[in-house]
Design a protein around this motif. Structure first.
Motif, PDB file in Angstrom:
ATOM      1  N   THR A  95      37.407  -4.528 -33.239  1.00 24.71           N
ATOM      2  CA  THR A  95      38.740  -4.142 -32.731  1.00 24.71           C
ATOM      3  C   THR A  95      39.199  -4.987 -31.555  1.00 24.71           C
ATOM      4  N   ARG A  96      38.446  -6.002 -31.170  1.00 25.06           N
ATOM      5  CA  ARG A  96      38.837  -6.875 -30.058  1.00 25.06           C
ATOM      6  C   ARG A  96      39.203  -8.248 -30.592  1.00 25.06           C
ATOM      7  N   VAL A  97      39.963  -8.990 -29.822  1.00 29.03           N
ATOM      8  CA  VAL A  97      40.377 -10.332 -30.213  1.00 29.03           C
ATOM      9  C   VAL A  97      40.220 -11.270 -29.025  1.00 29.03           C
ATOM     10  N   ALA A  98      39.819 -12.497 -29.313  1.00 33.66           N
ATOM     11  CA  ALA A  98      39.792 -13.570 -28.312  1.00 33.66           C
ATOM     12  C   ALA A  98      40.362 -14.815 -28.965  1.00 33.66           C
ATOM     13  N   CYS A  99      41.254 -15.483 -28.275  1.00 32.87           N
ATOM     14  CA  CYS A  99      41.823 -16.711 -28.823  1.00 32.87           C
ATOM     15  C   CYS A  99      42.030 -17.728 -27.717  1.00 32.87           C
ATOM     16  N   ILE A 100      41.932 -18.983 -28.101  1.00 34.20           N
ATOM     17  CA  ILE A 100      42.184 -20.107 -27.207  1.00 34.20           C
ATOM     18  C   ILE A 100      43.221 -20.985 -27.885  1.00 34.20           C
ATOM     19  N   ALA A 118      45.147 -25.314 -21.748  1.00 36.34           N
ATOM     20  CA  ALA A 118      44.412 -24.308 -22.504  1.00 36.34           C
ATOM     21  C   ALA A 118      44.860 -22.908 -22.082  1.00 36.34           C
ATOM     22  N   ILE A 119      45.117 -22.059 -23.061  1.00 39.22           N
ATOM     23  CA  ILE A 119      45.482 -20.659 -22.833  1.00 39.22           C
ATOM     24  C   ILE A 119      44.404 -19.783 -23.449  1.00 39.22           C
ATOM     25  N   GLU A 120      43.801 -18.914 -22.655  1.00 39.24           N
ATOM     26  CA  GLU A 120      42.758 -18.012 -23.114  1.00 39.24           C
ATOM     27  C   GLU A 120      43.266 -16.584 -23.071  1.00 39.24           C
ATOM     28  N   ILE A 121      43.116 -15.865 -24.180  1.00 38.60           N
ATOM     29  CA  ILE A 121      43.639 -14.502 -24.293  1.00 38.60           C
ATOM     30  C   ILE A 121      42.574 -13.596 -24.899  1.00 38.60           C
ATOM     31  N   THR A 122      42.388 -12.430 -24.309  1.00 35.91           N
ATOM     32  CA  THR A 122      41.535 -11.395 -24.892  1.00 35.91           C
ATOM     33  C   THR A 122      42.277 -10.063 -24.831  1.00 35.91           C
ATOM     34  N   GLY A 123      41.941  -9.170 -25.737  1.00 38.50           N
ATOM     35  CA  GLY A 123      42.576  -7.863 -25.742  1.00 38.50           C
ATOM     36  C   GLY A 123      42.243  -7.105 -27.007  1.00 38.50           C
ATOM     37  N   ILE A 182      33.357  -7.296 -23.601  1.00 43.10           N
ATOM     38  CA  ILE A 182      32.452  -6.237 -24.058  1.00 43.10           C
ATOM     39  C   ILE A 182      32.763  -5.868 -25.502  1.00 43.10           C
ATOM     40  N   ASP A 183      32.857  -6.874 -26.372  1.00 43.74           N
ATOM     41  CA  ASP A 183      33.159  -6.612 -27.777  1.00 43.74           C
ATOM     42  C   ASP A 183      31.995  -5.967 -28.515  1.00 43.74           C
ATOM     43  N   TYR A 184      30.809  -5.982 -27.903  1.00 44.31           N
ATOM     44  CA  TYR A 184      29.629  -5.399 -28.538  1.00 44.31           C
ATOM     45  C   TYR A 184      29.537  -3.887 -28.289  1.00 44.31           C
ATOM     46  N   GLU A 185      30.442  -3.328 -27.518  1.00 41.83           N
ATOM     47  CA  GLU A 185      30.316  -1.950 -27.041  1.00 41.83           C
ATOM     48  C   GLU A 185      30.211  -0.933 -28.169  1.00 41.83           C
ATOM     49  N   MET A 186      31.048  -1.058 -29.211  1.00 40.98           N
ATOM     50  CA  MET A 186      31.086  -0.064 -30.284  1.00 40.98           C
ATOM     51  C   MET A 186      30.013  -0.288 -31.338  1.00 40.98           C
TER      52      MET A 186
END
Length: 487
Positions: free
Chosen positions: A168-173, A132-137, A238-242
């Motif tokens: 504006t954020r992304v998360a993928c597995i 499994a590869i987890e990526i956020t950014g 912290i995708d909820y920030e904006m």
């Protein structure tokens, strides 16, 4: 003098022992209601059991239109009103057996069945057999294409992938295996090379110090459910920030500064009589909404003691009576604010935006790279995606928009269809449950004006699904539906 509080110790196997001694009683009722199936569950209570129940139903693509939850004490009683995605009752015997077995974690030998729409019971994007590869950014057009291309160059086959974008954020597995042997990638040197290459891809176009992460995990049966893990990744990012601006009113926070989002309202009050915090979530109805909110509450260490969930047209009302895991209620404004923003973000992450494309094509090494490259070359940006492979086919759903965020033209869709090949279907980009008529047929209201009436009538209807009304009006039905708990 300090008072030391001691809590009893419970061995990790205790919960499984209780499941074996008092296994959940699961009743599938197609007689009480003509337009849905009632799934009734009662058993000994334990931490996280509500999430287990909801996860089983949502993994089967079942639509939960109503739910009544009661788990105060050592026993719980849950009732779910469910249909398949076509609005039909659950009548398939194999599916019924699967639900009854899956509701009891201590049981094994779950049968392999398919949903009424022909998909495997186990979601194609849930895997414990691959790395499994987890990526956020920070999200940007073409990011998924660059990630999948880098994996293809490293001769890694992506067997499944899920990606969410929000604010504006992304998360993928991504689940990957060795392209030549079809085995999990476990060599430390190769894992380090993969992580380094992907970090370079994600770091591109990022500002100095901006949040991003890339992590790899070897296969393990205890991997967190993929969609719950995506919620955890986006919350940690912290995708909820904006979504929020400063305000003195933290009790009723609607996030009204969000562009292009259906308004989601969360109200938190204190129930002094029973020492609960009452959390009410009002939002646009959609599939897996209950799963997303229960995930958020569970991950915030909040325990749901009672709940009533229902839909009114296109609006869903969820009412929860909760406490912290330590037994305390949400007494501070800061605590209520944290719960509020996490719930709104959990609801909005899976909201359907963009054009929904269902793609089924030949499974081959680098298929995800090929599909996402075609999207990028045709000026499409992926808003949300889930794709998996099985045997000689790769299938998935993509929500796309052009790089400016506008709708996709039919000419662009046709160009993508021609280049990718296989089967590409355009699906409605929004979800609206089709109401059942008295004759049992459904009416499509996706393009019809609302017929809900005045605001006063809406409030009156909503009040009928409050927990107090539920307990009063449903007591006799609960008494007849469940046999005596204690003999």
């Amino acid at each position: 003098m300090d008072i030391i509080t001691r809590r009893p110790y419970y061995h990790p196997e205790f919960e499984l022992l209780m499941d074996r001694l008092h296994p959940p009683r699961v009743c599938i009722d197609n007689d009480t209601c003509q337009d849905c199936t009632l799934v009734k569950v009662d058993s000994t209570n334990r931490n996280g059991i509500l999430l287990v129940m909801v996860q089983v139903l949502t993994d089967l693509d079942l639509v939960i239109s109503k739910a009544y939850i009661s788990s105060d004490g050592v026993w719980f009683m849950d009732v779910f009103h469910v249909t398949d995605q076509l609005g039909n009752q659950i009548t398939d015997e194999g599916l019924i057996v699967y639900i009854q077995q899956a509701m009891c974690p201590s049981r094994s030998g779950k049968t392999e069945v398919q949903t009424s729409i022909g998909r495997d019971v186990r979601p194609w994007h849930v895997s414990t057999d691959q790395t499994a590869i987890e990526i956020t950014g920070r999200d940007r057009p073409g990011l998924m294409s660059e990630i999948s291309a880098a994996l293809a160059e490293l001769e890694c086959n992506t067997s499944a992938a899920v990606a969410w974008t929000h604010n504006t954020r992304v998360a993928c597995i991504l689940y990957v295996e060795d392209g030549s042997s079809s085995l999990p990638v476990t060599d430390p040197c190769r894992l380090s090379l993969i992580q380094s290459r992907l970090e370079n891809v994600v770091r591109a176009h990022h500002r100095e110090g901006e949040r991003r992460s890339v992590s790899l995990a070897v296969p393990t049966p205890s991997l967190t459910h993929t969609e719950r893990r995506l919620h955890q990744l986006m919350a940690a990012d912290i995708d909820y920030e904006m979504l929020f601006s400063c305000s003195d009113d933290m009790k009723n926070w609607s996030g009204s500064n969000r562009d292009n989002y259906d308004e989601t309202k969360v109200t938190i009050e204190q129930c002094a009589e029973k020492d609960y915090s009452t959390v009410t979530v009002s939002s646009r109805d959609r599939p897996k909404l209950l799963f997303d909110t229960v995930c958020a509450l569970t991950d915030m260490q909040c325990v749901v003691f009672h709940a009533a969930v229902s839909s009114h047209g296109s609006t869903a009302i969820q009412e929860y009576y909760i406490r912290h895991k330590d037994g305390c209620t949400l007494n501070m404004d800061a605590e209520r604010h944290v719960v509020t923003k996490h719930l709104i973000a959990a609801v909005d992450r899976r909201a359907s935006h963009g054009l929904r494309l269902y793609i089924s094509t030949e499974n081959k090494l680098g298929v995800l790279s090929d599909v996402t490259r075609v999207f990028r070359e045709n000026g499409l940006s992926i808003l949300r995606a889930e794709i998996g492979t099985q045997s000689d086919r790769a299938a998935g759903t993509f929500y796309v928009a052009d790089t400016s965020g506008f709708d996709v033209s039919l000419d662009t869709v046709e160009a993508v269809r021609t280049e990718i090949g296989g089967d590409i279907k355009v699906v409605n980009k929004t979800f609206t449950r089709a109401p059942q008529t008295s004759a049992g047929t459904s009416v499509d209201i996706s393009n019809q004006p609302s017929t809900s009436g005045s605001r006063a009538s809406d409030v009156e209807d909503a009040s009928r699904f409050s927990l107090l009304y539920l307990l009063r009006s449903q007591y006799e039905r609960f008494s007849s539906n469940f046999r005596a708990i204690m003999s």
